[in-house]
Design an enzyme around this catalytic site. Structure first.
Site, PDB file in Angstrom:
ATOM      1  N   HIS A 103       1.472  -4.049  -4.551  1.00 16.48           N
ATOM      2  CA  HIS A 103       2.034  -5.041  -5.480  1.00 16.48           C
ATOM      3  C   HIS A 103       3.527  -4.762  -5.730  1.00 16.48           C
ATOM      4  CE1 HIS A 103       1.561  -7.578  -9.303  1.00 16.48           C
ATOM      5  NE2 HIS A 103       2.711  -6.971  -9.518  1.00 16.48           N
ATOM      6  N   GLU A 104       3.871  -3.487  -5.945  1.00 17.15           N
ATOM      7  CA  GLU A 104       5.272  -3.142  -6.234  1.00 17.15           C
ATOM      8  C   GLU A 104       6.163  -3.308  -5.004  1.00 17.15           C
ATOM      9  OE1 GLU A 104       5.745  -3.111  -9.255  1.00 17.15           O
ATOM     10  OE2 GLU A 104       3.711  -2.638  -9.866  1.00 17.15           O
ATOM     11  N   HIS A 116       7.049  -6.852  -4.689  1.00 17.07           N
ATOM     12  CA  HIS A 116       8.147  -7.190  -5.602  1.00 17.07           C
ATOM     13  C   HIS A 116       9.499  -6.878  -4.963  1.00 17.07           C
ATOM     14  CE1 HIS A 116       6.544  -8.503  -9.413  1.00 17.07           C
ATOM     15  NE2 HIS A 116       5.801  -7.428  -9.609  1.00 17.07           N
TER      16      HIS A 116
END
Ligand code: CO
Length: 167
Positions: free
Chosen positions: A135-136, A139
């Site tokens: 997820h990071e 980003h």
């Protein structure tokens, strides 16, 4: 420094690689503590630099499997291997308050990154830590967990976030 909400364009563009010749170790340590502080304050389990307006390729990931509530600081992280198995997890995001998305990810990934000393590290992430690091890294590449939604559903998400932020 405060958290940036979707659809701010900081979340929609790729962050810059960190060049160790241009950034001091102290600067990196300052960013690291800033990001960990913000993540803890907002009760998140991960945070990417562009979520607080820093256009640099770095993130923090909370490690529930660690003995003393550690968080890991990753500079220029990239996935170099991924297992075949997948995992579906209901994800949240500090930039999307009140939103949860069932997201399918790789169950196990190997990530290569640098630490604040510029050492190259390879680490295997499993379970929730794997979900979080993927997820990071998304980003940092300007990708959010609703990128595959259609325009109408994206609008609904934006409205819901606006309502949450105003209340
Ligand atoms: Co997020």
């Amino acid at each position: 420094m405060s958290i940036i909400y979707y659809p701010n364009k900081s979340l929609l563009s790729k962050t810059e690689e960190i060049n160790f010749n241009e950034v001091s170790k102290q600067q990196l340590l300052d960013w690291k503590s800033l990001m960990i502080e913000e993540m803890i304050k907002l009760e998140g389990i991960g945070l990417a630099a562009n979520q607080i307006g820093i256009n640099k390729k770095m993130c923090v990931v909370y490690l529930p499997s660690s003995t003393n509530n550690e968080s890991l600081f990753l500079i220029n992280p990239k996935i170099i291997r991924a297992g075949k198995d997948s995992i579906i997890y209901k994800e949240g995001c500090l930039s999307f308050p009140s939103i949860q998305v069932d997201k399918k990810r790789n169950k196990i990934v190997t990530v290569q990154f640098e630490n604040e000393d510029g050492e190259i590290i390879e680490r295997v992430f499993k379970g929730i830590e794997s979900v979080c690091v993927q997820h990071e890294i998304d980003h940092l590449n300007g990708i959010t967990f609703i990128d595959d939604f259609n325009e109408q559903d994206k609008e609904a998400v934006i409205e819901k976030i606006e309502k949450f932020v105003q209340s």
